[in-house]
Design an enzyme around this catalytic site. Structure first.
Site, short mmCIF file in Angstrom:
data_model
loop_
_atom_site.label_atom_id
_atom_site.label_comp_id
_atom_site.label_asym_id
_atom_site.label_seq_id
_atom_site.Cartn_x
_atom_site.Cartn_y
_atom_site.Cartn_z
N HIS A 79 0.79 -1.24 0.00
CA HIS A 79 0.00 0.00 0.00
C HIS A 79 0.81 1.28 0.00
CE1 HIS A 79 -4.12 -1.58 0.45
NE2 HIS A 79 -3.55 -2.56 1.12
N LYS A 270 -8.27 14.25 3.35
CA LYS A 270 -7.43 13.04 3.37
C LYS A 270 -6.52 13.14 4.57
CE LYS A 270 -5.92 14.22 -0.83
NZ LYS A 270 -5.93 12.97 -1.58
N ARG A 271 -5.85 12.03 4.98
CA ARG A 271 -4.88 12.13 6.07
C ARG A 271 -3.91 13.28 5.78
NH1 ARG A 271 -5.08 7.96 9.97
NH2 ARG A 271 -3.53 9.30 10.92
N LYS A 276 1.20 14.45 0.64
CA LYS A 276 -0.10 14.81 0.07
C LYS A 276 -0.20 16.32 -0.19
CE LYS A 276 -2.63 10.90 2.17
NZ LYS A 276 -3.41 10.29 1.07
N THR A 378 -8.12 6.91 -3.07
CA THR A 378 -9.49 6.46 -3.34
C THR A 378 -10.44 7.65 -3.19
OG1 THR A 378 -9.74 5.77 -1.04
CG2 THR A 378 -9.17 4.07 -2.66
N LYS A 382 -13.99 8.86 -5.24
CA LYS A 382 -15.27 9.25 -4.62
C LYS A 382 -15.70 10.63 -5.13
CE LYS A 382 -13.52 7.05 -0.47
NZ LYS A 382 -12.99 7.39 0.88
C1 LIG Z 1 -11.64 7.77 1.09
C2 LIG Z 1 -11.13 8.18 2.41
C3 LIG Z 1 -9.76 8.37 2.61
C4 LIG Z 1 -8.73 8.21 1.51
O1 LIG Z 1 -8.53 9.48 0.93
P1 LIG Z 1 -7.32 9.75 -0.08
O2 LIG Z 1 -7.66 11.10 -0.64
O3 LIG Z 1 -7.38 8.69 -1.12
O4 LIG Z 1 -6.08 9.75 0.72
C5 LIG Z 1 -9.30 8.75 3.85
N1 LIG Z 1 -10.17 8.94 4.87
C6 LIG Z 1 -11.50 8.78 4.70
C7 LIG Z 1 -12.41 9.03 5.86
C8 LIG Z 1 -12.03 8.39 3.48
O5 LIG Z 1 -13.35 8.23 3.34
#
Ligand SMILES: *Cc1c(COP(=O)(O)O)cnc(C)c1O
Length: 550
Positions: A79, A270-271, A276, A378, A382
């Site tokens: 990952h 995101k985190r 990032k 991911t 979304k």
């Molecule tokens: C989808 C999701 C992530 C992943 O986000 P990335 O932008 O792909 O890092 C992280 N936290 C939550 C709560 C999510 O729903």
């Protein structure tokens, strides 16, 4: 405690799998026919040693048979490409907590390295890189190496990620077993990430093509014929506006900030991590603020910048990025010169439930990681499924999203993974960018002067020092390209017909990123399982809505 947890959960699961198998089969020789175990990152990799222990010590299997069954049962998903994120446990700790497992790991390693010596005689550096034990200083067990050796398949989670694993992070293993490596691009479920979180969009789809898209997202392509239909475009904009109003209400209730639902919602959730690059986003916001301060009357597309995400408890720089975002928000939101044209919001406690409110309300999805660092992402999927346009680098699944959406429906900027590597090799010097770019200099100087920290020039110094002197993530190298790309975004957003068209095509072309596709590929290409029909209650929107807490 962490290693103890990993062992505990793994051991319980394996014993349950073995118990279930033995209810229907006389022996464990065919365990791999009834069980497929996917190591989701290295956290459960100790399962390789635990499986060997159970088969040999508890079920009296010989080593060679146990090893064959283990390898056929396990597969491993990597990952991350960040070397500092690859798990290592000290041999001392292993010996104290799991002495039998350490013994087994040593024996796996002995046999493995003997093979390698036969295949590549005299290559001692290769041996020390492949070894399950890092012996460069204090001794460590390398969990990713254990997972690679003990599995029949190793996959990355986006095409670029898998290529970089083969060329870089796991290249020595790829050299031994090229056939083991396989890509499985991540996906997200349209049941949660369209139907549950965006019922108005689901209703619009249903009204045109029925509910088939829920189980086969490629059916959305049938809707492309409506992209020039003014009624459909109007309904599309109404869905987005409704979702933005809902989020604006949430922001008012939780942050006490009034945001305009007609402004562009530019969102990064995101985190929090330096790779990032939430701080690149913040630098751009400050550049817009500087333009307003220079000329308060100049035209600017009204924009609401929304952030959310957690920092790891011990990650100082990530927490400082949160602090900077909140400090910039505080100044900009209260400056009368801005006249409400820019708002900045940091939402607390970003999690899946909050995500379900946020992704459907976005106009612009921020996917700005340093190329080569984001395994897949991911969140990008979304957002796109809910009609947000992406501004992003050629990183992770962004590349495949752009391929699917069409290059003309994606706001691309920045260095490629190859260019990042080349720039690093030549010697990246942030100072050159700072001193030659007046806009960048003005942004950095404003932070350094304490403008956002009540005159405190020390608060953000660790972050600025990092950016100016040893930034692995090359923010300054991508700064101007990002600012220019954002200008293109603003211009496009001003043409609502054009924007709507791009948004529609984007969302309709995201079928590849349904987790149904991902899971089908794991079934066919790694687990060797066939699908069977199951009885299930009808899935209704009323049922789905119950869990939303809205
Ligand atoms: C989808 C999701 C992530 C992943 O986000 P990335 O932008 O792909 O890092 C992280 N936290 C939550 C709560 C999510 O729903």
């Amino acid at each position: 405690m962490r290693l103890e947890q990993q062992f505990f959960f793994v051991s319980c699961s394996l014993q349950d799998i073995i118990r279930t198998h033995l209810l229907r089969h006389p022996s464990l020789h065919n365990l791999h026919d009834t069980a497929a175990i996917q190591l989701n990152d290295t956290h459960p990799a100790v399962a390789i040693a635990e499986m060997m222990r159970l088969l040999m010590d508890e079920h009296e299997m010989d080593w060679n048979t146990a090893w064959r069954v283990t390898q056929k049962t396990f597969s491993y998903t990597n990952h991350t490409l960040l070397p500092e994120a690859l798990e290592k446990w000290s041999v001392g700790l292993f010996e104290y907590l799991l002495p039998r497992h350490l013994e087994i790991i040593y024996e796996i390693n002995r046999r493995f390295l003997e093979d390698v010596k036969r295949w590549y005689p005299g290559d001692d550096n290769l041996i020390s890189r492949l070894s399950l034990i890092d012996e460069s200083g204090e001794k460590y067990v390398r969990m990713a190496n254990l997972a690679c050796v003990g599995s029949h398949a190793v996959n990355g989670v986006a095409a670029l990620h898998t290529e970089l694993l083969k060329q870089d992070t796991l290249r020595d293993f790829y050299k031994l077993w090229p056939g083991k490596f396989i890509n499985k691009t991540n996906g997200v479920t349209p049941r949660r990430w369209i139907l549950m979180c965006n019922p108005k969009l689901a209703e619009l789809y249903n009204s045109k093509i029925g509910e088939g898209w829920l189980k086969d997202l490629s059916q959305l392509k049938q809707l492309e014929k409506y992209v020039d239909d003014p009624d459909f475009c109007q309904q599309w904009r109404e869905v987005k506006l409704h979702n933005k109003r809902q989020l604006a209400q949430y922001i008012w209730e939780h942050n006490g900030i009034e945001v305009d639902p007609h402004s562009m919602f530019d969102i990064q959730v995101k985190r929090i991590h330096e790779y990032k690059r939430q701080h690149l986003n913040v630098l751009h916001i400050i550049s817009l603020y500087n333009r307003i301060k220079q000329n308060p009357d100049q035209h600017i597309v009204p924009c609401t910048f929304i952030f959310g995400g957690k920092a790891a408890p011990g990650y100082f720089m990530a927490k400082l990025i949160i602090k900077l975002t909140n400090s910039v928000a505080d100044i900009i939101n209260h400056d009368p010169d801005v006249r409400g044209r820019l708002k900045v919001v940091f939402l607390n406690n970003f999690n899946v439930s909050l995500g379900q409110r946020i992704y459907p309300a976005a106009d612009l999805s921020e996917q700005v990681s340093t190329a080569g660092k984001e395994a897949s992402g991911t969140g990008n999927m979304k957002f796109a499924m809910n009609g947000a346009m992406t501004i992003g680098t050629l990183d992770g699944a962004n590349i495949e999203i752009r391929e699917e959406a069409g290059a003309e429906n994606f706001f691309l900027f920045g260095l490629t993974a190859q260019e990042v590597a080349d720039t690093k090799a030549k010697g990246y010097n942030p100072w050159d960018y700072y001193s030659s770019n007046p806009s960048l200099k003005a942004v950095i100087d404003r932070i350094a002067d304490g403008y956002f920290s009540h005159g405190d020039k020390e608060l953000f110094k660790p972050l600025l020092d990092s950016l100016m002197y040893h930034d692995q993530y090359m923010l300054f190298a991508d700064y101007q390209a990002y600012v220019d790309c954002q200008k293109q975004v603003a211009k496009t957003y001003s043409d609502q017909d054009k924007w709507t068209r791009m948004s529609i095509l984007n969302a309709l072309r995201m079928a590849k990123f349904s987790s149904d596709r991902t899971i089908r590929e794991y079934c066919n290409e790694i687990w060797n399982v066939r699908s069977v029909p199951i009885e299930m209650e009808e899935y209704s929107q009323e049922n789905a809505g119950l869990n939303l807490g809205k």
